[in-house]
Design an enzyme around this catalytic site. Sequence first.
Site, mmCIF file in Angstrom:
data_model
loop_
_atom_site.group_PDB
_atom_site.id
_atom_site.type_symbol
_atom_site.label_atom_id
_atom_site.label_comp_id
_atom_site.label_asym_id
_atom_site.label_seq_id
_atom_site.Cartn_x
_atom_site.Cartn_y
_atom_site.Cartn_z
ATOM 1 N N GLY A 108 0.818 -1.387 0.094
ATOM 2 C CA GLY A 108 -0.001 -0.004 -0.048
ATOM 3 C C GLY A 108 0.843 1.229 -0.018
ATOM 4 O O GLY A 108 2.138 1.201 0.100
ATOM 5 N N LYS A 130 -10.699 2.385 14.765
ATOM 6 C CA LYS A 130 -9.180 2.892 15.130
ATOM 7 C C LYS A 130 -9.249 2.522 16.617
ATOM 8 O O LYS A 130 -8.402 2.000 17.213
ATOM 9 C CB LYS A 130 -8.369 3.754 14.744
ATOM 10 C CG LYS A 130 -8.409 3.609 12.977
ATOM 11 C CD LYS A 130 -7.157 4.585 12.610
ATOM 12 C CE LYS A 130 -7.105 4.571 11.127
ATOM 13 N NZ LYS A 130 -6.212 5.617 10.362
ATOM 14 N N ARG A 154 -7.422 -0.017 19.327
ATOM 15 C CA ARG A 154 -6.754 0.373 20.625
ATOM 16 C C ARG A 154 -7.321 -0.551 21.764
ATOM 17 O O ARG A 154 -6.680 -1.143 22.934
ATOM 18 C CB ARG A 154 -6.743 1.886 21.084
ATOM 19 C CG ARG A 154 -5.888 2.604 20.015
ATOM 20 C CD ARG A 154 -5.732 4.223 20.182
ATOM 21 N NE ARG A 154 -5.053 4.815 19.361
ATOM 22 C CZ ARG A 154 -4.510 5.989 19.871
ATOM 23 N NH1 ARG A 154 -5.024 6.562 21.059
ATOM 24 N NH2 ARG A 154 -3.666 6.717 19.045
#
Length: 267
Positions: free
Chosen positions: A12, A90, A94
Amino acid sequence: MTSKILVIGATGYIGKVFVEGSVKSGHTTFALGSLNEKESLVKAIKQVDVVISALGRTQILDQRFLPSEFGNDVDRTVAIEPALSEFIMKAQIRRAIEAAEIPYTYVVTGCFAGFFIPSLGQCHLRLRTPPTDKVFIYDSGDAKAIINTEEDIVAYTMKAVDDPRTLNKILYVHPPKNIVSQNDMVSLWEGKIGKTLEKTYVSEEELLKSIQEAQHPMDFVMGLIHAVLVQGDLTSFTIDPSVGVEASELYPDVKYTSVDEFLNQFV
Protein backbone atom coordinates in the site's frame (compact mmCIF):
# COMPACT_ATOMS: atom_id res chain seq x y z
CA MET A 1 19.94 -6.82 18.76
CA THR A 2 17.38 -5.45 16.30
CA SER A 3 13.86 -6.79 16.09
CA LYS A 4 12.53 -8.81 13.21
CA ILE A 5 9.66 -6.87 11.66
CA LEU A 6 6.57 -7.89 9.72
CA VAL A 7 4.82 -5.19 7.68
CA ILE A 8 1.18 -5.92 6.90
CA GLY A 9 -0.27 -3.99 3.97
CA ALA A 10 3.23 -3.88 2.48
CA THR A 11 2.01 -3.06 -1.04
CA GLY A 12 0.00 0.00 0.00
CA TYR A 13 0.78 3.72 -0.02
CA ILE A 14 2.62 3.96 3.29
CA GLY A 15 3.32 0.21 3.56
CA LYS A 16 5.87 0.28 0.73
CA VAL A 17 7.77 3.06 2.48
CA PHE A 18 7.74 1.11 5.74
CA VAL A 19 9.26 -1.97 4.08
CA GLU A 20 12.03 0.11 2.53
CA GLY A 21 12.69 1.99 5.77
CA SER A 22 12.75 -1.18 7.85
CA VAL A 23 15.32 -2.81 5.57
CA LYS A 24 17.47 0.32 5.46
CA SER A 25 17.50 0.52 9.26
CA GLY A 26 18.95 -2.97 9.48
CA HIS A 27 15.91 -4.97 10.51
CA THR A 28 15.17 -8.40 9.11
CA THR A 29 11.96 -7.54 7.33
CA PHE A 30 8.99 -9.63 6.21
CA ALA A 31 6.17 -8.29 4.05
CA LEU A 32 2.55 -9.36 3.71
CA GLY A 33 0.08 -7.75 1.36
CA SER A 34 -3.21 -8.58 3.06
CA LEU A 35 -4.95 -10.62 5.75
CA ASN A 36 -6.83 -12.95 3.43
CA GLU A 37 -4.58 -15.98 4.00
CA LYS A 38 -4.82 -16.83 7.69
CA GLU A 39 -2.18 -19.57 7.60
CA SER A 40 0.33 -17.29 5.89
CA LEU A 41 -0.39 -14.55 8.44
CA VAL A 42 0.08 -16.83 11.46
CA LYS A 43 3.27 -18.29 9.98
CA ALA A 44 4.66 -14.81 9.30
CA ILE A 45 3.84 -13.50 12.79
CA LYS A 46 5.62 -16.44 14.41
CA GLN A 47 8.85 -15.44 12.66
CA VAL A 48 9.01 -11.84 13.94
CA ASP A 49 9.20 -9.72 17.08
CA VAL A 50 7.19 -6.71 15.91
CA VAL A 51 4.23 -6.30 13.57
CA ILE A 52 3.63 -2.96 11.88
CA SER A 53 0.19 -2.64 10.33
CA ALA A 54 -0.20 -0.33 7.36
CA LEU A 55 -3.55 -1.62 6.18
CA GLY A 56 -5.93 0.53 4.21
CA ARG A 57 -9.19 1.91 5.56
CA THR A 58 -11.32 -0.98 4.33
CA GLN A 59 -9.42 -3.51 6.47
CA ILE A 60 -9.09 -1.60 9.75
CA LEU A 61 -11.38 -3.94 11.69
CA ASP A 62 -9.69 -7.04 10.27
CA GLN A 63 -6.57 -6.40 12.35
CA ARG A 64 -5.51 -8.69 15.14
CA PHE A 65 -2.18 -7.08 16.02
CA LEU A 66 -0.56 -3.68 16.43
CA PRO A 67 -2.85 -1.19 14.72
CA SER A 68 -2.78 0.80 11.54
CA GLU A 69 -2.83 4.39 12.80
CA PHE A 70 -0.47 6.88 11.09
CA GLY A 71 -2.74 9.88 11.27
CA ASN A 72 -4.89 11.47 13.96
CA ASP A 73 -5.00 10.58 17.65
CA VAL A 74 -8.27 8.68 17.55
CA ASP A 75 -8.85 8.96 21.29
CA ARG A 76 -8.62 12.75 21.20
CA THR A 77 -10.28 13.59 17.91
CA VAL A 78 -12.82 16.36 17.37
CA ALA A 79 -13.69 15.08 13.88
CA ILE A 80 -17.25 14.73 12.58
CA GLU A 81 -18.75 12.13 10.27
CA PRO A 82 -17.80 10.52 7.99
CA ALA A 83 -14.20 10.71 9.25
CA LEU A 84 -15.33 10.06 12.82
CA SER A 85 -16.54 6.54 12.03
CA GLU A 86 -13.08 5.50 10.87
CA PHE A 87 -11.46 6.96 13.96
CA ILE A 88 -13.96 5.09 16.15
CA MET A 89 -12.93 1.83 14.43
CA LYS A 90 -9.28 2.55 15.15
CA ALA A 91 -10.13 3.32 18.78
CA GLN A 92 -11.87 -0.07 19.00
CA ILE A 93 -8.63 -1.72 17.89
CA ARG A 94 -6.76 0.15 20.64
CA ARG A 95 -9.18 -1.10 23.27
CA ALA A 96 -8.90 -4.68 21.99
CA ILE A 97 -5.10 -4.55 22.13
CA GLU A 98 -5.14 -3.14 25.65
CA ALA A 99 -7.71 -5.69 26.84
CA ALA A 100 -5.54 -8.51 25.45
CA GLU A 101 -2.48 -6.97 27.15
CA ILE A 102 -0.52 -6.95 23.90
CA PRO A 103 2.52 -4.63 24.06
CA TYR A 104 1.95 -1.72 21.71
CA THR A 105 3.08 1.61 20.36
CA TYR A 106 0.45 3.78 18.69
CA VAL A 107 2.09 6.03 16.09
CA VAL A 108 0.26 9.34 15.57
CA THR A 109 1.86 10.99 12.58
CA GLY A 110 -0.37 13.80 11.44
CA CYS A 111 -0.83 14.28 7.68
CA PHE A 112 1.19 12.71 4.89
CA ALA A 113 3.22 15.40 3.13
CA GLY A 114 2.74 13.78 -0.26
CA PHE A 115 -1.00 14.11 0.14
CA PHE A 116 -1.37 17.51 1.79
CA ILE A 117 1.48 19.74 0.63
CA PRO A 118 1.25 19.57 -3.20
CA SER A 119 -2.39 20.63 -2.90
CA LEU A 120 -1.69 23.23 -0.19
CA GLY A 121 -4.34 21.48 1.87
CA GLN A 122 -6.89 21.07 -0.95
CA CYS A 123 -6.61 17.28 -0.79
CA HIS A 124 -9.81 16.59 -2.72
CA LEU A 125 -8.22 18.15 -5.82
CA ARG A 126 -5.44 15.50 -5.88
CA LEU A 127 -2.87 18.01 -7.12
CA ARG A 128 0.65 16.77 -7.87
CA THR A 129 2.21 20.25 -7.70
CA PRO A 130 1.09 23.36 -5.78
CA PRO A 131 -1.11 25.80 -7.68
CA THR A 132 0.42 29.00 -9.05
CA ASP A 133 -2.78 30.97 -9.59
CA LYS A 134 -5.46 30.44 -6.95
CA VAL A 135 -6.20 28.50 -3.80
CA PHE A 136 -9.19 27.71 -1.59
CA ILE A 137 -8.66 28.59 2.09
CA TYR A 138 -10.84 26.75 4.58
CA ASP A 139 -12.42 28.85 7.31
CA SER A 140 -9.78 31.37 8.45
CA GLY A 141 -6.87 29.19 7.35
CA ASP A 142 -5.26 29.59 10.77
CA ALA A 143 -5.88 26.16 12.34
CA LYS A 144 -2.57 24.40 12.90
CA ALA A 145 -1.97 21.04 11.26
CA ILE A 146 0.97 18.64 11.50
CA ILE A 147 2.44 17.43 8.21
CA ASN A 148 5.31 14.95 7.86
CA THR A 149 6.97 13.21 4.95
CA GLU A 150 6.21 9.53 4.61
CA GLU A 151 9.94 8.75 4.85
CA ASP A 152 10.29 10.65 8.14
CA ILE A 153 7.23 8.88 9.57
CA VAL A 154 8.90 5.58 8.81
CA ALA A 155 12.27 6.70 10.20
CA TYR A 156 10.73 7.67 13.55
CA THR A 157 8.69 4.46 13.69
CA MET A 158 11.79 2.35 13.09
CA LYS A 159 13.56 4.16 15.94
CA ALA A 160 10.65 3.38 18.25
CA VAL A 161 10.50 -0.33 17.46
CA ASP A 162 13.30 -1.29 19.90
CA ASP A 163 12.97 1.66 22.28
CA PRO A 164 11.53 0.80 25.72
CA ARG A 165 10.53 4.45 26.17
CA THR A 166 7.79 3.95 23.56
CA LEU A 167 6.43 0.70 25.00
CA ASN A 168 2.69 1.00 25.68
CA LYS A 169 2.84 4.66 24.68
CA ILE A 170 1.61 6.90 21.90
CA LEU A 171 4.46 8.13 19.71
CA TYR A 172 3.49 11.58 18.41
CA VAL A 173 5.43 12.76 15.36
CA HIS A 174 5.18 16.50 16.03
CA PRO A 175 8.46 18.11 14.87
CA PRO A 176 8.14 21.86 15.47
CA LYS A 177 8.85 23.01 11.90
CA ASN A 178 6.01 20.86 10.62
CA ILE A 179 3.28 22.36 12.78
CA VAL A 180 1.76 24.70 10.21
CA SER A 181 -1.55 26.21 9.16
CA GLN A 182 -2.92 26.31 5.64
CA ASN A 183 -2.07 30.01 5.58
CA ASP A 184 1.50 29.13 6.56
CA MET A 185 1.79 26.67 3.66
CA VAL A 186 0.37 29.14 1.17
CA SER A 187 2.68 31.91 2.41
CA LEU A 188 5.74 29.68 2.14
CA TRP A 189 4.79 28.74 -1.42
CA GLU A 190 4.09 32.34 -2.43
CA GLY A 191 7.53 33.30 -1.17
CA LYS A 192 9.16 30.62 -3.30
CA ILE A 193 7.38 31.53 -6.55
CA GLY A 194 7.38 35.28 -5.93
CA LYS A 195 3.67 35.56 -6.55
CA THR A 196 0.52 36.12 -4.51
CA LEU A 197 -2.19 33.54 -5.08
CA GLU A 198 -5.84 34.49 -5.49
CA LYS A 199 -7.54 33.27 -2.31
CA THR A 200 -11.14 32.10 -2.06
CA TYR A 201 -12.29 31.55 1.51
CA VAL A 202 -14.60 28.62 2.12
CA SER A 203 -16.62 29.02 5.32
CA GLU A 204 -17.05 26.12 7.69
CA GLU A 205 -20.75 26.09 6.86
CA GLU A 206 -20.00 25.79 3.13
CA LEU A 207 -17.48 23.00 3.75
CA LEU A 208 -19.96 21.06 5.90
CA LYS A 209 -22.55 21.33 3.14
CA SER A 210 -20.01 20.03 0.62
CA ILE A 211 -19.24 17.06 2.87
CA GLN A 212 -22.94 16.16 3.04
CA GLU A 213 -23.35 16.40 -0.73
CA ALA A 214 -20.14 14.57 -1.70
CA GLN A 215 -19.99 10.93 -2.72
CA HIS A 216 -17.76 8.38 -0.97
CA PRO A 217 -14.76 8.49 -0.66
CA MET A 218 -14.67 12.21 -1.40
CA ASP A 219 -16.88 12.91 1.63
CA PHE A 220 -14.21 11.29 3.84
CA VAL A 221 -11.42 13.37 2.26
CA MET A 222 -13.37 16.59 2.76
CA GLY A 223 -14.23 15.49 6.30
CA LEU A 224 -10.52 15.11 6.92
CA ILE A 225 -9.95 18.64 5.62
CA HIS A 226 -12.58 19.85 8.07
CA ALA A 227 -11.04 17.98 10.99
CA VAL A 228 -7.45 19.03 10.30
CA LEU A 229 -7.67 22.49 8.69
CA VAL A 230 -10.78 23.87 10.38
CA GLN A 231 -11.12 22.07 13.72
CA GLY A 232 -7.38 21.80 14.32
CA ASP A 233 -7.83 18.12 15.20
CA LEU A 234 -4.09 17.38 15.28
CA THR A 235 -3.20 20.25 17.61
CA SER A 236 -6.34 20.54 19.73
CA PHE A 237 -4.60 18.93 22.73
CA THR A 238 -1.24 18.81 24.47
CA ILE A 239 0.75 15.60 24.77
CA ASP A 240 0.12 13.88 28.10
CA PRO A 241 3.55 12.55 29.19
CA SER A 242 1.90 9.73 31.11
CA VAL A 243 0.62 8.22 27.85
CA GLY A 244 2.64 9.82 25.06
CA VAL A 245 6.09 10.86 23.87
CA GLU A 246 7.17 13.17 21.04
CA ALA A 247 9.34 11.68 18.30
CA SER A 248 11.61 14.60 17.42
CA GLU A 249 12.50 15.06 21.10
CA LEU A 250 13.26 11.36 21.57
CA TYR A 251 15.27 11.10 18.36
CA PRO A 252 16.97 14.43 17.60
CA ASP A 253 19.40 12.57 15.31
CA VAL A 254 16.62 12.11 12.74
CA LYS A 255 17.03 15.01 10.31
CA TYR A 256 13.42 15.45 9.30
CA THR A 257 12.25 17.33 6.22
CA SER A 258 10.34 20.49 7.05
CA VAL A 259 7.27 21.65 5.16
CA ASP A 260 9.36 24.55 3.86
CA GLU A 261 12.05 22.18 2.54
CA PHE A 262 9.48 19.83 1.03
CA LEU A 263 8.06 22.69 -1.07
CA ASN A 264 11.48 23.36 -2.63
CA GLN A 265 11.15 20.37 -4.96
CA PHE A 266 8.29 22.10 -6.80
CA VAL A 267 10.13 25.34 -7.56
